[in-house]
Design a protein around this motif. Structure first.
Motif, short mmCIF file in Angstrom:
data_model
loop_
_atom_site.label_atom_id
_atom_site.label_comp_id
_atom_site.label_asym_id
_atom_site.label_seq_id
_atom_site.Cartn_x
_atom_site.Cartn_y
_atom_site.Cartn_z
N TYR A 181 43.93 40.93 35.96
CA TYR A 181 44.38 41.78 34.85
C TYR A 181 43.53 43.04 34.73
CZ TYR A 181 46.12 43.08 30.25
OH TYR A 181 46.69 43.77 29.20
N LYS A 182 42.27 42.96 35.13
CA LYS A 182 41.37 44.11 35.05
C LYS A 182 41.44 45.00 36.29
CE LYS A 182 39.16 43.07 31.14
NZ LYS A 182 39.12 43.97 29.97
N SER A 183 42.24 44.62 37.27
CA SER A 183 42.29 45.34 38.54
C SER A 183 42.96 46.71 38.40
CB SER A 183 43.04 44.52 39.60
OG SER A 183 44.41 44.44 39.27
N LYS A 184 42.69 47.56 39.36
CA LYS A 184 43.24 48.93 39.36
C LYS A 184 44.76 48.91 39.43
CE LYS A 184 42.99 53.33 41.86
NZ LYS A 184 42.41 54.03 43.04
N GLU A 185 45.31 48.04 40.29
CA GLU A 185 46.76 47.95 40.43
C GLU A 185 47.45 47.61 39.13
OE1 GLU A 185 48.79 46.50 44.44
OE2 GLU A 185 47.11 45.22 43.84
N VAL A 186 46.91 46.63 38.43
CA VAL A 186 47.50 46.20 37.17
C VAL A 186 47.34 47.27 36.11
CG1 VAL A 186 47.28 44.53 35.27
CG2 VAL A 186 47.37 43.74 37.64
N LEU A 193 62.00 42.89 32.49
CA LEU A 193 62.03 43.95 33.49
C LEU A 193 61.48 43.44 34.82
CD1 LEU A 193 62.83 46.85 33.95
CD2 LEU A 193 60.59 47.57 33.14
N GLY A 194 60.36 42.73 34.74
CA GLY A 194 59.80 42.07 35.92
C GLY A 194 59.66 42.96 37.12
N ALA A 195 59.15 44.17 36.92
CA ALA A 195 59.07 45.15 38.00
C ALA A 195 58.15 44.69 39.14
CB ALA A 195 58.59 46.49 37.45
N GLN A 196 57.08 43.98 38.79
CA GLN A 196 56.14 43.55 39.81
C GLN A 196 55.49 42.23 39.43
OE1 GLN A 196 54.23 47.00 41.21
NE2 GLN A 196 52.94 45.95 42.68
N LYS A 197 55.21 41.42 40.45
CA LYS A 197 54.58 40.11 40.24
C LYS A 197 53.35 39.99 41.12
CE LYS A 197 59.07 38.04 39.22
NZ LYS A 197 60.07 37.00 39.61
N PHE A 198 52.28 39.47 40.54
CA PHE A 198 51.02 39.32 41.27
C PHE A 198 50.61 37.85 41.28
CE2 PHE A 198 51.10 43.54 39.42
CZ PHE A 198 50.60 44.36 40.42
N PRO A 199 50.41 37.24 42.45
CA PRO A 199 49.89 35.87 42.50
C PRO A 199 48.54 35.78 41.80
CG PRO A 199 50.69 36.55 44.65
CD PRO A 199 50.67 37.79 43.79
N ILE A 200 48.37 34.80 40.92
CA ILE A 200 47.14 34.71 40.14
C ILE A 200 46.00 34.08 40.94
CG2 ILE A 200 46.08 33.61 38.11
CD1 ILE A 200 48.78 34.01 36.66
N GLU A 201 46.29 32.96 41.62
CA GLU A 201 45.32 32.32 42.52
C GLU A 201 43.96 32.08 41.87
OE1 GLU A 201 45.44 35.06 45.82
OE2 GLU A 201 47.23 34.10 46.67
N GLY A 202 43.99 31.56 40.64
CA GLY A 202 42.75 31.22 39.94
C GLY A 202 41.92 32.40 39.49
N ASN A 203 42.53 33.57 39.43
CA ASN A 203 41.77 34.80 39.23
C ASN A 203 42.42 35.71 38.19
OD1 ASN A 203 39.37 35.86 40.11
ND2 ASN A 203 40.29 37.09 41.74
N LEU A 204 42.95 35.16 37.11
CA LEU A 204 43.73 35.95 36.16
C LEU A 204 42.90 37.05 35.51
CD1 LEU A 204 46.34 36.45 34.60
CD2 LEU A 204 45.62 34.67 32.98
N TYR A 205 41.68 36.74 35.14
CA TYR A 205 40.84 37.74 34.45
C TYR A 205 40.63 38.97 35.32
CZ TYR A 205 36.98 39.87 31.90
OH TYR A 205 36.19 40.76 31.21
N GLU A 206 40.18 38.74 36.55
CA GLU A 206 39.91 39.87 37.46
C GLU A 206 41.20 40.60 37.82
OE1 GLU A 206 38.66 36.86 37.78
OE2 GLU A 206 36.49 37.20 37.54
#
Length: 326
Positions: free
Chosen positions: A265-270, A250-263
């Motif tokens: 994934y825990k973000s409000k947007e995600v 589906l790939g509705a949205q993509k977020f650049p990880i930039e060395g910060n995958l943990y934070e």
């Protein structure tokens, strides 16, 4: 009832490039970079913090990446169970370097007839699969045969089982085909054919997740009461080092990880996107196996019970169940 609150699987796309042109897949048409070692190192560390158990290095053809052996070794050093599926064309070249690094190694094979298999894959790879089986066994590896099931090759299952799997003591994984995006197989299995798969799967050396069959009989995922837990059970990482939500297809949205995958994934947007898993209009009727399998695993439901016997059968065969529980 949710049994496992965290994601259990990472689908890590090392590249979208492929050396085959399968008729039922469009990923090989996409331009693509290759993932970077340092990004992999950081992302694996974050995946471990998030509770992920299994990392599937996928593509495209994952063996096109010149550092694939390093990624697998790194994943093992973090304690992950690793899985990789290949068309076999490059496995003979990689075999020695991959030895002991892939817990679930799958060779794709859809027919015991060379011409039929090669036509479906758009490239001559049948002989490479047979060579790969021989090499892997000589190295002490225990690969599986991944058979993508359509109406047109249903009659080939018994031949592949008796001529290739049983003599080599290889598990035959039955993978019912699905449609997505613009890729239409026009080859959906009837209820009678689905029942045949279930019956055939009762034999030794055969794996079929019966929850896949039940889901198809139920008309797939329904957005008013979704079965799919793609975004909360699985993390998808693109070759561009992006977190893809809610799933690759589906790939509705993509977020650049930039060395910060943990934070990230825990973000409000995600979290807002995760809340929509299985509920988007495009999710209606979905049966995509690679997201449904982890979805069945994390939540108690009729599908969890349907999936349980085959899951136990496979993990006991592969010897991965102890690590799954760790």
């Amino acid at each position: 009832m949710r049994l496992i609150p965290h994601p259990v699987l990472a689908n890590y796309y090392v590249t979208y490039r492929c050396n085959a042109k399968c008729s039922f897949c469009d990923i090989w048409e996409k331009p693509s970079p290759y993932i970077e070692l340092e990004d992999v190192r950081q992302n694996l560390s974050d995946l471990r913090k998030l509770g992920v158990n299994v990392v599937d290095f996928t593509g495209g053809e994952p063996l096109l990446h010149r550092q694939i052996d390093q990624f697998l070794a790194l994943a093992h050093s973090f304690g992950f169970i690793t899985t990789l599926t290949t068309n076999g064309m490059l496995y003979p070249k990689w075999a020695e370097r991959l030895k002991g690094k892939v817990d679930m190694l799958h060779f794709s094979l859809d027919s015991a007839d060379k011409d039929e298999h090669d036509t479906g894959r758009g490239v001559a790879c049948f002989d490479f699969v047979l060579e790969s089986i021989k090499i892997a066994k000589n190295l002490g590896e225990r690969p599986d045969i991944l058979f993508t099931v359509f109406k047109h090759n249903l009659h080939q299952i018994e031949r592949v089982y008796h001529e290739i799997c049983v003599p080599n003591k290889l598990m035959l994984l039955l993978n019912p085909a699905f449609e997505y995006n613009q890729v239409e197989t026009g080859d959906q299995l009837s209820e009678e054919e689905l029942d045949y798969l279930v019956k055939f799967s009762k034999q030794k050396w055969v794996y079929l997740n019966e929850a896949f069959i039940q889901l198809r009989k139920d008309g797939g995922n329904h957005i008013d009461k979704p079965v799919c837990k793609a975004a909360s059970s699985t993390l998808v990482i693109s070759p561009e080092n992006e977190l893809v939500l809610p799933c690759y297809h589906l790939g509705a949205q993509k977020f650049p990880i930039e060395g910060n995958l943990y934070e990230l994934y825990k973000s409000k947007e995600v979290k807002q996107l995760i809340a929509l898993e299985g509920r988007l209009p495009a999710c209606e009727g979905c049966t995509i196996n690679c997201y449904m399998q982890p979805s069945f695993a994390v939540e108690m439901s009729r599908y969890w019970w349907k999936a349980l016997p085959s899951t136990l059968k496979y993990n006991l065969h592969k010897g991965t169940w102890k690590r799954m529980l760790s």
